[in-house]
Design a protein around this motif. Structure first.
Motif, PDB file in Angstrom:
ATOM      1  N   VAL A 167      12.889  41.698  62.611  1.00 25.94           N
ATOM      2  CA  VAL A 167      13.338  42.256  63.102  1.00 25.94           C
ATOM      3  C   VAL A 167      12.933  42.856  64.402  1.00 25.94           C
ATOM      4  CG1 VAL A 167      14.494  44.419  63.569  1.00 25.94           C
ATOM      5  CG2 VAL A 167      14.936  42.958  61.649  1.00 25.94           C
ATOM      6  N   THR A 168      11.311  43.974  64.344  1.00 28.81           N
ATOM      7  CA  THR A 168      10.647  44.234  65.659  1.00 28.81           C
ATOM      8  C   THR A 168      10.522  42.949  66.407  1.00 28.81           C
ATOM      9  OG1 THR A 168      10.574  46.259  64.538  1.00 28.81           O
ATOM     10  CG2 THR A 168       8.780  46.088  66.228  1.00 28.81           C
ATOM     11  N   PRO A 169      10.652  42.949  67.892  1.00 30.87           N
ATOM     12  CA  PRO A 169       9.503  41.540  68.665  1.00 30.87           C
ATOM     13  C   PRO A 169       8.181  42.160  68.986  1.00 30.87           C
ATOM     14  CG  PRO A 169      11.731  42.396  69.663  1.00 30.87           C
ATOM     15  CD  PRO A 169      11.345  43.557  68.442  1.00 30.87           C
ATOM     16  N   ALA A 170       7.718  41.214  68.849  1.00 26.96           N
ATOM     17  CA  ALA A 170       5.612  41.296  69.416  1.00 26.96           C
ATOM     18  C   ALA A 170       5.890  42.687  70.059  1.00 26.96           C
ATOM     19  CB  ALA A 170       5.392  40.161  69.862  1.00 26.96           C
ATOM     20  N   LEU A 171       4.991  43.938  70.176  1.00 20.95           N
ATOM     21  CA  LEU A 171       4.534  44.568  70.612  1.00 20.95           C
ATOM     22  C   LEU A 171       5.421  45.499  71.191  1.00 20.95           C
ATOM     23  CD1 LEU A 171       1.897  42.429  72.768  1.00 20.95           C
ATOM     24  CD2 LEU A 171       1.311  43.910  70.932  1.00 20.95           C
ATOM     25  N   VAL A 172       6.755  45.431  71.176  1.00 21.80           N
ATOM     26  CA  VAL A 172       7.728  46.254  71.088  1.00 21.80           C
ATOM     27  C   VAL A 172       7.520  47.793  69.397  1.00 21.80           C
ATOM     28  CG1 VAL A 172      10.020  46.950  70.535  1.00 21.80           C
ATOM     29  CG2 VAL A 172       9.117  44.797  71.677  1.00 21.80           C
ATOM     30  N   ALA A 173       6.873  47.413  68.705  1.00 19.37           N
ATOM     31  CA  ALA A 173       6.276  48.772  68.018  1.00 19.37           C
ATOM     32  C   ALA A 173       5.959  49.683  69.126  1.00 19.37           C
ATOM     33  CB  ALA A 173       5.963  48.570  66.907  1.00 19.37           C
ATOM     34  N   PRO A 174       6.565  51.079  69.006  1.00 22.24           N
ATOM     35  CA  PRO A 174       5.427  52.564  69.307  1.00 22.24           C
ATOM     36  C   PRO A 174       4.085  52.522  69.622  1.00 22.24           C
ATOM     37  CG  PRO A 174       7.242  53.349  67.538  1.00 22.24           C
ATOM     38  CD  PRO A 174       7.292  51.755  66.684  1.00 22.24           C
ATOM     39  N   ASP A 175       3.640  52.298  70.941  1.00 21.96           N
ATOM     40  CA  ASP A 175       2.703  51.731  71.611  1.00 21.96           C
ATOM     41  C   ASP A 175       1.501  51.039  70.836  1.00 21.96           C
ATOM     42  OD1 ASP A 175       3.144  53.994  73.253  1.00 21.96           O
ATOM     43  OD2 ASP A 175       2.337  55.402  71.434  1.00 21.96           O
ATOM     44  N   GLU A 176       2.355  49.495  70.136  1.00 19.31           N
ATOM     45  CA  GLU A 176       1.700  49.006  69.967  1.00 19.31           C
ATOM     46  C   GLU A 176       0.675  47.779  70.536  1.00 19.31           C
ATOM     47  OE1 GLU A 176       3.175  45.510  66.276  1.00 19.31           O
ATOM     48  OE2 GLU A 176       3.692  45.423  67.538  1.00 19.31           O
ATOM     49  N   TYR A 177       0.759  47.832  72.060  1.00 16.05           N
ATOM     50  CA  TYR A 177      -0.132  47.611  72.375  1.00 16.05           C
ATOM     51  C   TYR A 177      -1.388  48.063  72.324  1.00 16.05           C
ATOM     52  CZ  TYR A 177       0.961  50.783  76.113  1.00 16.05           C
ATOM     53  OH  TYR A 177       0.748  51.652  76.966  1.00 16.05           O
ATOM     54  N   THR A 178      -1.555  48.992  72.323  1.00 22.53           N
ATOM     55  CA  THR A 178      -2.940  50.245  72.154  1.00 22.53           C
ATOM     56  C   THR A 178      -3.047  49.878  71.048  1.00 22.53           C
ATOM     57  OG1 THR A 178      -2.134  51.995  73.888  1.00 22.53           O
ATOM     58  CG2 THR A 178      -3.765  52.462  72.505  1.00 22.53           C
ATOM     59  N   HIS A 179      -2.426  49.902  70.163  1.00 21.60           N
ATOM     60  CA  HIS A 179      -2.870  49.850  68.229  1.00 21.60           C
ATOM     61  C   HIS A 179      -3.451  48.850  68.074  1.00 21.60           C
ATOM     62  CE1 HIS A 179      -0.571  53.278  68.025  1.00 21.60           C
ATOM     63  NE2 HIS A 179       0.315  52.856  67.932  1.00 21.60           N
ATOM     64  N   LEU A 180      -2.984  47.307  69.009  1.00 19.72           N
ATOM     65  CA  LEU A 180      -3.246  46.016  68.766  1.00 19.72           C
ATOM     66  C   LEU A 180      -4.917  45.870  69.499  1.00 19.72           C
ATOM     67  CD1 LEU A 180      -3.310  43.350  68.456  1.00 19.72           C
ATOM     68  CD2 LEU A 180      -2.306  42.931  70.736  1.00 19.72           C
ATOM     69  N   ALA A 181      -5.271  46.445  70.619  1.00 20.58           N
ATOM     70  CA  ALA A 181      -6.511  46.669  71.000  1.00 20.58           C
ATOM     71  C   ALA A 181      -7.336  47.518  70.135  1.00 20.58           C
ATOM     72  CB  ALA A 181      -6.400  47.400  72.214  1.00 20.58           C
TER      73      ALA A 181
END
Length: 750
Positions: free
Chosen positions: A237-251
């Protein structure tokens, strides 16, 4: 007879669970049908030629139109503007065929009088895109298969546009170009297909919840079973990189996985090194939402190529993005990279690893908790917000699991003698909780609620300190607090220094040293004078007076410490109007009335949103996208959690008066720390707090509910822990399903 009753109970439980799962599948199908009706077969288009001033009737032999297509551009069809010369035809059939340069047919579609209207664009589409690997020119053939009641024309320009030749099918050019739009994307039947993906995990969650609840299975088994199925649903349900601050956590997780691989994680400039297949996705700070985003993500996950685990591409993402716990996420990402998976599969692996880590900690918390509190912890663990965080790359999931486990262990040891592994676990959990997130340090004080006698070693029940004998369990208290504070200081010293950037560091250090000395003197006085009640009473009065006086003097000192901002500095702003200055500790102390006014304005404006964020009825990152599910689900979740928090009539009191005050004080300290952290990133020209979210208070929710459970104002006759957990899981499933519909149907506000 007894065995027969047990068998009958199992059969009835299985039947009820199967019926609930079937109803869930039907509900998913309804959501898919509804979305298909509203969003299905909807095109997105790009203008190819918007110049038209004449109508060309379609001759018997048909028309042929050339249309350029760039490499990598998806082609789902074409939209043409027809003219019926002001008439409403009753019959007729127009065919559209599209061929690539190799002569392969990439589109075959038909239009009749039901969908062709006067002076209106009509699309001719296919479900699967044609994507060329090089620039080429498509050939569109338009002809009437069944004669129309009257002439049917298409709008076209007078003269060719950009070399796009319109001609008769026999080859005669007409010196014109049809009005055309390329269908760049098409929803087709994807709404129904994507909703069908949710059937298995959601049905499994409801089946497990009903079956395990009816069979009274231990809650520490129910939580991971139901939570895993619901969490898998959240990864869909949660699209890619839409969860809270997910781009930072991914890096951050990607960098840790790179360090484990033995390769340099960053280049000479401090930028992350990436696999070639991941580079295109790391420039995205917030992912797209909507049905087309879901569709394109699903297609890319199954068809996008991966790469071996070789970091060959430079990025503009700086290394050192995060300092939280990314062990589980990095493990999932590392596993996907070793297997050569693509970006979306790698993201899924990281999310699933984070989910499993959280569920193990949540199950540990439920198992450690006293029997009367297991339902409370189970309900909190199954709320939508913690599961949503766990099904992303957020390190908050691990922090939640650790805080829940530490809280449960402290409450358990209040009523029983600790064994050796519980003492070690208490110290370890306390040390891990503190550095996880700076604002949760006060939670470590919960260990002081454990009677020292419950932590004492049998062989050495007392130790000597400052010439006095104290229970040996005080050493466990001290070790937990000292280790937690040291870890907290090591992890958050820079953040604290930044928050106090405009204050006198020497004076602050002197104040901290004085507070430490006062604490030692208070401890020594307690040990020496506790056996003399009268003297001890007056010493407590004197100590309280010293604290009040110290607080007043301290506030006055820090309010005059350092220089304030001059008028020119106060007006400095970024191009978007935000002040370049934020609320530091010094600015707060110098402007206490302004800070109080800001907080008072914030509460009525954002209070509802905080409650939604605490429960999880606001999905994703609310600063970017507001995905709010029905308030009825929020009310239901709140009632389910409160039901688990109500005490039983015959149950013993969990907390005494002093313990209640201590728990309330810890909760207050965390709330103040959350407010201070939010102020630290709020520009000084804002009228309300910026970025404060209810999920920051989620770790202390069990403590708040514990205060409810310690009151006998409203009590239950029997235990409702399993029923409350079942209701929470079911409402989380409904939140998930409605959230999917809202994500899919989301449209940007114009």
């Amino acid at each position: 007879m007894q065995n027969y009753k047990k068998l009958l109970r199992v059969v009835c439980s299985l039947a009820a669970a199967a019926l609930a799962a079937y109803c869930t599948i039907m509900l998913c199908r309804w959501v898919g049908y509804d979305l298909q009706e509203r969003l299905g077969n909807t095109p997105s288009y790009a203008i190819v030629n918007d110049e038209y001033s004449q109508i060309i009737d379609i001759p018997e032999e048909g028309l042929t139109q050339k249309m350029p297509l760039q490499a990598g551009q998806p082609f789902y069809g074409v939209r043409l503007k027809f003219s019926t010369h002001g008439q409403l035809y009753k019959s007729g059939m127009t065919m559209v065929e599209v061929y690539n340069e190799a002569g392969q047919q990439v589109l075959f579609a038909a239009g009749n009088f039901l969908n062709i209207w006067d002076d209106t664009f009509t699309e001719f589409t296919c479900n699967d895109a044609y994507i060329p690997d090089h620039d080429e020119t498509l050939t569109i053939r338009l002809y009437n298969e069944v004669a129309w009641d009257g002439p049917l024309g298409v709008w076209a320009s007078e003269g060719e546009v950009d070399g796009m030749v319109l001609s008769l099918t026999d080859g005669e050019p007409l010196n014109a170009t049809m009005a055309m739009q390329r269908v760049s994307d098409f929803t087709a039947n994807w709404p129904a297909l994507l909703a069908a993906r949710l059937q298995k995990p959601l049905a499994a969650a409801v089946f497990a919840a009903v079956l395990l609840a009816m069979l009274k299975t231990p809650l520490f088994l129910l939580v991971p079973a139901v939570g895993l199925a619901l969490g898998v649903g959240f990864t869909y349900v949660t699209p890619a990189l839409v969860a809270p601050d997910e781009y930072t956590h991914l890096a951050a997780a990607y960098e840790l996985a790179s360090n484990w691989s033995g390769q340099p994680a960053a280049d000479e400039d401090g930028n992350l090194l990436l696999r070639a297949c991941d580079a295109a996705h790391f420039g995205t700070k917030t992912g797209e939402i909507g049905i087309l985003a879901y569709k394109n993500e699903a297609i890319a996950e199954s068809s996008e190529p991966g790469n071996p685990d070789e970091l060959t591409t430079h990025s503009e993402i700086k290394a050192g993005q995060g300092s939280g716990s990314y062990l589980a996420q990095a493990l999932g990402i590392r596993l996907a990279r070793v297997q050569g998976k693509n970006f979306y599969t790698m993201l899924l692996y990281g999310r699933l690893a984070n989910l499993i880590s959280y569920l193990l900690l949540a199950a540990l918390a439920v198992w450690l908790a006293p029997a009367s509190l297991r339902g409370l912890f189970a309900c909190v663990a199954l709320l939508p917000m913690p599961l949503q965080l766990a099904a992303s790359l957020s390190p908050d999931a691990a922090v939640l699991g650790l805080v829940f486990s530490f809280t449960a262990l402290c409450l358990r040891l209040r009523g029983e003698q600790a064994v050796w592994w519980q003492k070690i676990l208490l110290i370890v959990l306390g040390g891990l909780v503190a550095p996880g997130k700076a604002i949760y340090l006060p939670v470590v004080l919960l260990c002081l609620l454990i009677p020292a006698e419950n932590l004492t070693y049998a062989k050495k029940p007392a130790v000597r300190f400052l010439g006095e004998e104290i229970p040996g369990g005080c050493c466990i208290h001290s070790a937990t607090l000292v280790l937690a504070f040291c870890f907290w200081l090591a992890a958050n010293l820079q953040a604290v220094a930044y928050a106090a950037r405009d204050m006198n560091t020497t004076v602050l250090l002197a104040g901290g040293a004085a507070a430490l000395v006062l604490l030692v003197l208070a401890l020594a006085g307690y040990l020496k004078l506790r056996k003399h009640p009268r003297v001890f009473f007056w010493c407590k009065i004197a100590f309280a007076a010293v604290l009040v006086l110290g607080a007043v003097v301290g506030v006055r000192a820090v309010s005059h410490m350092g220089g304030g901002l001059d008028p020119d500095q106060l007006t400095m702003t970024y191009p978007n109007g935000d002040s370049i200055w934020t609320f530091s500790f010094g600015y707060i102390c110098r402007n206490i009335p302004a800070t109080v006014k800001l907080l008072l304005r914030t509460l009525p404006e954002q209070g509802t949103l905080w409650l939604q964020g605490l429960l999880g009825t606001t999905l994703g990152e609310p600063i970017v996208y507001r995905i709010d599910v029905s308030w009825l689900l929020g009310v239901g979740l709140l009632l389910a959690v409160l039901a688990a928090a109500l005490p039983r009539q015959e149950g013993p009191a969990l907390l005494g008066r002093r313990s209640k005050a201590g728990v309330a004080g810890i909760c207050l300290c965390v709330v103040l720390a959350v407010l201070a952290a939010a102020l630290n990133w709020t520009p000084i020209n804002y009228q309300t707090l910026f970025g404060l979210q209810g999920r920051y208070l989620l770790p202390i929710l069990p403590l708040v509910l514990l205060l409810v459970k310690s009151s006998k104002t409203l009590a239950l006759r029997r235990d409702v822990s399993h029923a409350a957990a079942l209701c929470t899981g079911t409402l989380t499933m409904l939140t998930l399903l409605q959230g999917f519909g809202l994500y899919a149907a989301w449209q940007p506000v114009s």
